[in-house]
Design an enzyme around this catalytic site. Structure first.
Site, PDB file in Angstrom:
ATOM      1  N   GLY A  86      -1.130  -3.536   2.589  1.00 46.46           N
ATOM      2  CA  GLY A  86      -0.981  -1.993   3.066  1.00 46.46           C
ATOM      3  C   GLY A  86       0.280  -1.397   2.909  1.00 46.46           C
ATOM      4  CB  CYS A  87       1.632   1.710   4.181  1.00 45.96           C
ATOM      5  SG  CYS A  87       0.192   2.626   3.467  1.00 45.96           S
ATOM      6  CB  VAL A  88       4.239  -3.253   4.734  1.00 41.10           C
ATOM      7  CG1 VAL A  88       3.845  -2.980   5.964  1.00 41.10           C
ATOM      8  CG2 VAL A  88       3.345  -4.243   3.901  1.00 41.10           C
ATOM      9  CB  ALA A  94       2.707   0.914   8.192  1.00 41.35           C
TER      10      ALA A  94
END
Lengths: 261, 105, 445
Positions: free
Chosen positions: B103-105, C216
């Protein structure tokens, strides 16, 4: 041969040009816009949208961003082309005496007409040369270009060269040409005046018209259809019940309130 | 996917070098990953982080919030990076046999 | 034979998310067929492929081309990868004039080139701003990725995210128990900091507001979630998060339009189930674009409002009890807020109210550069390319001299920019979201 070029081909060229344009634009408008792709910041009203697209069309504003010479030469090319087209229509119809309508003498009108024609012609010619040079000199543009891109520039160059030749070196008989063109429009074509420079020029213009709808020259229409999508109002939620999705998007009703939260 | 030989076993790891089957984890696997991740020595502190991650993953099926990891193990984020140069997500989780956080990491 | 720079999802992986891999020999035929269908469903694709005059203006303005210096990353050239085959099979001039008109056959390399280069476009739309016709290469990229995915061809990264989303309702794959545990942790943090009991409601029915953060925010960007929770607490909102859609992002927008619709449907379903009148999207760029611009076409009409947390914050910022933070901060405009999302002035209004010194980077607003991670380019294996894509952004930040904080109001940018800054040697710069700062500036009793 001259019969074909003078009395048959022009009709084919115009028909293909007009029908081709309509067919091409229709092929785009038939396709839905499933999701709005507004490019922000975007105008908020219909007037705003029309103004924005109109301004872009007349001034090529986007090309001025990032500032390089392309804006000047592309704009010059198009503005002189517009002057040339307008000049042909009034200049041929009025046999260069169009400015008598604003009080000039016939002689003075002819001089002004010739001057403006020269400016437009030379401007158009120079712009085309610079654009052609640019296409060959900038590595990315050169690699991107297809033979068609060069062909189009060269075609326009030969048209403007033959055109300017007619008004300077060869000095064609304008009333005879006017009569010929008029006869074409009345659908009672007379034989084409046999001045080879005029025949070449006229033939090349017809080739351009024939070629136009099947080339990138359609960008004139593509510009409008594309820009219309980019300035389309964004959806505003909540949306009304009667919205139809899957077809062409419409503006959603603007909702008031929301500040109560 | 490829296989690595660790202590006589064929273990499957993915293209990012993470363990494919969590059940394949062992302390030997952690040692193997340590060599891949520039971790020169697995100290008690390393094991504290690894075991914390494994416990959390067993309970919740996912890696813990980084801030929670730091708080519960007592190591500030800077120290976690010193222990595991690739960081808590790409380094520590790998050694602990967790899947790579995506994901957005 | 060229090799794409990312890990490609395997056959059983793509099948698991409903995209069986087309046999290699069948791929060109199927690709052309799907292009033929797509062009009849998406006006932008047709017009943009047919209107380019090859002027090359876009080259100087694309951070992808400027950073990688790879010809195919120049927007018009990237679009050519599709335009040439489109012309060959679907236009009269392509069929008649072939190479002369710029038409080309679909061959064995075409799909590999598509995978390689349409996944080096950040879908930032900057080219559309500088093109005289407004040709938006992102539309071509979206189309190409959609066609590729329909053939079962996609980066492993995309497949992983889509699989997590399907299983848990968020990209990180956080199951409900983990969400509850994380929320409790954040509540503890806030209680420790403020001595106040601020709750993060989970799946609370009859809520007025459904808040959809980036997942996130439940892993690394905790301060963004805390900032939002504090704001809602102060305003006394009746709000909740939903474990069926704890994801502002919509990765479907980034690789397959049917998946995009499916993700979007989670949003509309959750809002409906909870009876929410207002959906607030958290700090996520393309997720905002999808929610704002795609909901109507994907699952509309909808009876609730959809707003962004920063627009919401901007509305209330003048009436909030604030203690300005003594920092010099600049703002990165995520592409999907600026060019694609109409969220240009609101973040500025908020930022001006909460920091002592706000300095603009150049260019800014709609002309700002992409972070380089846009459209989901966060693959570890593409690190080198990603750093090239982020070069313009690093230049912009370095040009500002001494800086305390770089405001990054989007999750993908938050993942990409620290790596970029580190790579280009930008030291001592704190980075984080805008709601993070709002949370820190709010004076709560």
């Amino acid at each position: 041969m001259l019969f074909f070029i003078g009395q048959v081909f022009p009709y084919i060229a115009v028909a293909v040009f007009l029908l081709g344009l309509v067919w091409r634009v229709r092929s785009w408008l038939k396709v839905p816009v499933p999701f709005q792709i507004t490019l922000f910041p975007a105008p908020h009203s219909l007037t705003g949208r029309v103004t924005a697209v109109g301004k872009e069309m007349l001034l090529f504003s986007s090309l001025r961003r990032g500032d390089d010479g392309l804006w000047f030469w592309a704009w010059l090319m198009h503005i002189t082309l517009a002057m040339i087209i307008a000049g042909h229509i009034v200049g041929i119809y009025y046999l260069t005496h169009q400015f008598t309508l604003i009080g000039l003498t016939e002689a003075a009108s002819s001089q002004v007409s010739a001057f403006l024609g020269a400016v437009a012609g030379v401007g158009f010619f120079m712009a085309l040369i610079v654009l052609l040079y640019r296409r060959m000199a900038i590595p990315e543009v050169k690699r991107l270009s297809d033979p068609a891109d060069y062909f189009e520039l060269c075609l326009l160059l030969t048209i403007v060269i033959t055109g300017m030749h007619m008004r300077t070196v060869s000095e064609v008989n304008l009333p005879v040409i006017r009569e010929y063109l008029g006869s074409l429009m009345m659908l009672r074509p007379v034989p084409i005046p046999q001045e080879w420079i005029f025949v070449s020029h006229f033939f090349l213009v017809n080739v351009l018209m024939l070629y136009f709808p099947f080339s990138k020259l359609i960008h004139m229409a593509g510009f409008i259809v594309n820009r219309a999508m980019l300035v389309e109002a964004a959806p505003s939620y909540p949306t009304g019940e009667e919205h139809s999705h899957g077809g062409i998007s419409r503006d959603a009703r603007v909702s008031k309130g929301g500040a109560q939260l | 996917m490829s296989f690595v030989q660790v202590k006589g076993n064929q273990i499957e790891i993915d293209e990012d070098g993470f363990l494919v089957n969590p059940e394949d984890w062992s302390e030997d696997m952690a040692a193997y990953f340590a060599t891949m991740e520039d971790v020169t020595e697995l100290t008690e502190n390393h094991w504290k982080v690894i075991n914390y991650l494994r416990d959390y993953f067993k309970k919740f099926g996912v890696a813990p919030m980084i801030r929670k990891l730091c708080k519960d193990t007592g190591f500030p984020l800077k120290e976690i990076y010193e222990m595991f140069p690739s960081g808590p997500a790409k380094g520590a989780c790998k050694l602990a046999g967790l899947p790579k956080p995506t994901g957005c990491v | 034979m060229m090799k794409p720079p990312m890990h490609v999802a395997k056959a059983k992986e793509v099948e698991a998310i409903g995209f069986p891999l087309t046999a290699e020999s069948e791929q060109p035929f199927q690709a052309i067929s799907k292009l033929g269908h797509l062009k009849e469903e998406m006006r932008s694709l047709m017009v943009m492929l047919e209107t380019c005059t090859k002027c090359g203006k876009c080259a100087e303005q694309c951070h992808s081309y400027l950073g990688t210096q790879d010809y195919y990353n120049f927007p018009a050239a990237r679009a050519e990868l599709m335009r040439r085959v489109y012309k060959r099979y679907f236009t009269l001039q392509g069929k008649l004039f072939g190479r002369f008109a710029g038409a080309e056959d679909f061959d064995g390399e075409t799909l590999t080139k598509w995978l390689t280069y349409f996944y080096q476009c950040n879908e930032c739309r900057r080219c559309a701003l500088f093109c005289p016709f407004g040709i938006d290469t992102a539309e071509v990229t979206i189309a190409a990725r959609h066609i590729l995915s329909e053939l079962g061809i996609m980066p492993r990264f995309m497949q992983g995210v889509a699989a997590n989303m399907a299983k848990t309702g968020n990209n990180m794959g956080l199951p409900k128990l983990a969400v509850i545990d994380n929320a409790e942790f954040m509540e503890d943090e806030m209680r420790e900091e403020l001595g106040i009991d601020i709750k993060i409601p989970i799946d609370k029915p009859d809520s007025d507001v459904l808040y959809i953060p980036s997942s996130a925010d439940f892993f690394t960007n905790v301060d963004t979630m805390i900032g939002a929770a504090k704001l809602f607490y102060h305003l006394g909102l009746n709000w909740t998060i939903s474990t069926t859609v704890l994801e502002a992002a919509n990765f479907g927008l980034l690789f397959n339009l049917d998946v995009m619709k499916e993700h979007n449907r989670r949003l509309t379903d959750a809002a409906h189930t909870l009876g929410a009148k207002l959906v607030i999207q958290g700090e996520c760029g393309h997720g905002w674009r999808a929610a704002k611009m795609y909901t109507q076409g994907a699952n509309g009409p909808v009876p609730f409002q959809i707003r962004h947390i920063l627009d919401f914050a901007a509305e209330h910022i003048d009436h909030l009890p604030l203690q300005k933070l003594p920092i010099r901060a600049t703002l990165h405009d995520p592409c999907n807020y600026g060019r694609a999302g109409d969220l240009i002035e609101q973040p500025r209004k908020v930022l001006r109210a909460i920091v002592d010194e706000f300095v603009e980077m150049t260019p800014n607003r709609e002309e700002n550069f992409c972070c380089g991670g846009g459209s989901g380019l966060l693959m570890e294996e593409m690190k080198e390319i990603r750093m090239q894509l982020g070069k313009k952004k690093a230049d912009q930040v370095m040009a500002l001299g001494s800086l305390d904080y770089l405001v990054i109001p989007c999750s993908i940018c938050k993942a990409q920019l620290p790596a970029v800054m580190d790579y280009y040697g930008v030291k001592d710069l704190k980075m984080g979201g805008l709601m993070d700062l709002v949370g820190k500036a709010l004076v709560l009793k």
